[in-house]
Design a protein around this motif. Structure first.
Motif, mmCIF file in Angstrom:
data_model
loop_
_atom_site.group_PDB
_atom_site.id
_atom_site.type_symbol
_atom_site.label_atom_id
_atom_site.label_comp_id
_atom_site.label_asym_id
_atom_site.label_seq_id
_atom_site.Cartn_x
_atom_site.Cartn_y
_atom_site.Cartn_z
ATOM 1 N N LEU A 117 0.605 -1.279 0.029
ATOM 2 C CA LEU A 117 0.035 0.098 -0.051
ATOM 3 C C LEU A 117 0.898 1.295 0.037
ATOM 4 C CD1 LEU A 117 -3.121 0.536 -0.141
ATOM 5 C CD2 LEU A 117 -3.259 0.356 2.236
ATOM 6 N N PRO A 118 1.857 1.536 0.840
ATOM 7 C CA PRO A 118 2.550 2.526 0.929
ATOM 8 C C PRO A 118 3.237 2.728 -0.716
ATOM 9 C CG PRO A 118 3.097 1.437 2.568
ATOM 10 C CD PRO A 118 2.182 0.450 2.040
ATOM 11 N N HIS A 119 3.779 1.908 -1.468
ATOM 12 C CA HIS A 119 4.466 1.733 -2.467
ATOM 13 C C HIS A 119 3.376 2.328 -3.588
ATOM 14 C CE1 HIS A 119 6.803 0.875 -5.980
ATOM 15 N NE2 HIS A 119 5.766 0.141 -6.467
ATOM 16 N N ARG A 120 2.172 1.851 -3.442
ATOM 17 C CA ARG A 120 1.079 2.022 -4.757
ATOM 18 C C ARG A 120 0.471 3.488 -4.106
ATOM 19 N NH1 ARG A 120 -2.976 -1.249 -6.789
ATOM 20 N NH2 ARG A 120 -2.270 -0.561 -8.659
ATOM 21 N N LEU A 121 0.513 3.789 -2.894
ATOM 22 C CA LEU A 121 -0.242 5.103 -2.708
ATOM 23 C C LEU A 121 1.091 6.371 -3.243
ATOM 24 C CD1 LEU A 121 -1.440 4.698 1.069
ATOM 25 C CD2 LEU A 121 -2.684 5.117 -1.027
ATOM 26 N N GLN A 134 -9.462 8.410 4.184
ATOM 27 C CA GLN A 134 -10.394 8.474 5.313
ATOM 28 C C GLN A 134 -10.391 7.088 5.725
ATOM 29 O OE1 GLN A 134 -14.083 10.253 4.221
ATOM 30 N NE2 GLN A 134 -13.192 11.966 3.381
ATOM 31 N N LEU A 135 -9.922 6.066 4.963
ATOM 32 C CA LEU A 135 -10.125 4.621 5.316
ATOM 33 C C LEU A 135 -8.594 4.092 5.808
ATOM 34 C CD1 LEU A 135 -12.071 3.339 1.990
ATOM 35 C CD2 LEU A 135 -12.957 3.675 4.515
ATOM 36 N N LEU A 136 -7.589 5.026 5.733
ATOM 37 C CA LEU A 136 -6.405 4.651 6.187
ATOM 38 C C LEU A 136 -6.028 4.904 7.586
ATOM 39 C CD1 LEU A 136 -4.424 5.083 3.072
ATOM 40 C CD2 LEU A 136 -5.272 3.141 3.538
ATOM 41 N N PRO A 137 -5.037 4.298 8.211
ATOM 42 C CA PRO A 137 -4.293 3.097 7.779
ATOM 43 C C PRO A 137 -4.979 1.782 8.033
ATOM 44 C CG PRO A 137 -3.747 3.892 10.017
ATOM 45 C CD PRO A 137 -4.797 4.808 9.546
ATOM 46 N N LEU A 138 -4.456 0.829 7.394
ATOM 47 C CA LEU A 138 -5.079 -0.648 7.490
ATOM 48 C C LEU A 138 -3.951 -1.403 7.823
ATOM 49 C CD1 LEU A 138 -7.684 -0.695 4.456
ATOM 50 C CD2 LEU A 138 -8.196 -0.712 6.879
ATOM 51 N N LEU A 143 -8.148 2.696 -4.920
ATOM 52 C CA LEU A 143 -6.680 2.924 -5.291
ATOM 53 C C LEU A 143 -6.569 2.484 -6.867
ATOM 54 C CD1 LEU A 143 -3.749 3.188 -4.469
ATOM 55 C CD2 LEU A 143 -3.463 0.999 -3.988
ATOM 56 N N ASP A 144 -7.393 1.152 -7.109
ATOM 57 C CA ASP A 144 -7.136 0.716 -8.581
ATOM 58 C C ASP A 144 -7.705 1.983 -9.449
ATOM 59 O OD1 ASP A 144 -6.548 -1.429 -10.434
ATOM 60 O OD2 ASP A 144 -8.876 -1.215 -11.044
ATOM 61 N N GLU A 145 -8.597 2.748 -9.192
ATOM 62 C CA GLU A 145 -9.232 3.937 -10.327
ATOM 63 C C GLU A 145 -7.965 4.953 -10.356
ATOM 64 O OE1 GLU A 145 -11.866 3.541 -11.069
ATOM 65 O OE2 GLU A 145 -13.589 3.658 -9.685
#
Length: 267
Positions: free
Chosen positions: A141-145, A180-184, A263-265
């Motif tokens: 997630l950090p990489h893709r964000l 708003q949904l992070l962290p996970l 994230l995929d969007e």
């Protein structure tokens, strides 16, 4: 509908022998900014696929080449025949995986959908059991964000291609909803990264390979689960539930599902 015939394109001299004598068709599914060609109808020769891209897309093609060579030790994927790159362009010539996409299987044989779903879930479990310690690629997630933020800032996000649930949104609105949904918490496995129905090949009811592996890397398992679940929603909610159950999820993590769909969007 996924491709149309085209003239042969100019390729580097080191590729000319491998592509000689083929009929060319341009593939319009999942190009991610590059060009994808199917080379076919050469007597006595198997079909091939050729990917070509410049600048950032060339970097992505280079990454896919590296992932194909690594993943081939674990799963059936296209074999790299030749890779050519210079500072501005990259060319990746691969074998074609024989079969049809999982999307085609679901669309054309409704009476076999349950078996198709079970095969997809079984294949994903197989992928997710590859030892994380063996994988040299990180797609968490950090990489893709970080990559998503860079794409937003560069104006690369195709806002008119968002899912219906986010029709009319801007990339910044998607980003805000993500925050708003992070962290996970992370449940890390080796992921495909784009486990959509068009990227899984099937024959006689079994999965025979996966393609478009440029996002392969260690990440939360919901990176794959969310994309597969979303793809199946085009057919039937019952198929989504069947997929989750056969994979082994008794209770879906809605927050993770939503994060990875948002994230995929941005890619």
């Amino acid at each position: 509908m996924r491709e149309e015939d085209c003239a042969a394109v100019c390729v580097p001299a080191s590729l000319s022998a491998e592509v000689a004598g083929y009929t060319w068709s341009r593939d319009y599914v999942g190009q991610s900014g590059g060009a994808v060609y199917r080379l076919h109808s050469k007597a006595g020769a198997p079909d091939l696929f050729l990917k070509h891209g410049s600048d950032n897309v060339a970097d992505d093609i280079t990454g896919e080449m590296l992932r194909l060579r690594w993943l081939a030790r674990h799963l059936p994927v296209p074999a790299v025949i030749r890779f050519v790159a210079d500072p501005d362009e990259a060319w990746l010539l691969m074998t074609a995986v024989p079969g049809e996409t999982a999307y085609q299987a679901l669309e054309e044989r409704p009476d076999c959908r349950i078996a198709t779903i079970d095969a997809l879930a079984t294949f994903l479990r197989r992928l997710h059991t590859i030892p994380v310690s063996d994988c040299p690629f990180i797609s968490d997630l950090p990489h893709r964000l970080a990559r998503a933020r860079a794409r937003i800032d560069a104006g690369l996000v195709e806002e008119d291609d968002f899912d219906a649930a986010r029709e009319g949104w801007t990339a910044e609105q998607v980003w805000g909803a993500l925050q708003q949904l992070l962290p996970l918490p992370s449940d890390s496995v080796v992921t495909h990264g784009d486990f959509s129905l068009d990227n899984i090949l099937m024959r006689d009811g079994a999965v025979v390979g996966c393609i478009d592996v440029g996002r392969v890397g260690v990440a939360d398992r919901y990176q794959d689960i969310a994309i597969a679940w979303n793809s199946l929603g085009e057919f039937d909610a019952a198929l989504q539930e069947r997929f989750l159950a056969h994979y082994g999820i008794a209770e879906v993590d809605r927050a993770k599902l939503q994060v990875h769909l948002l994230l995929d969007e941005l890619f």
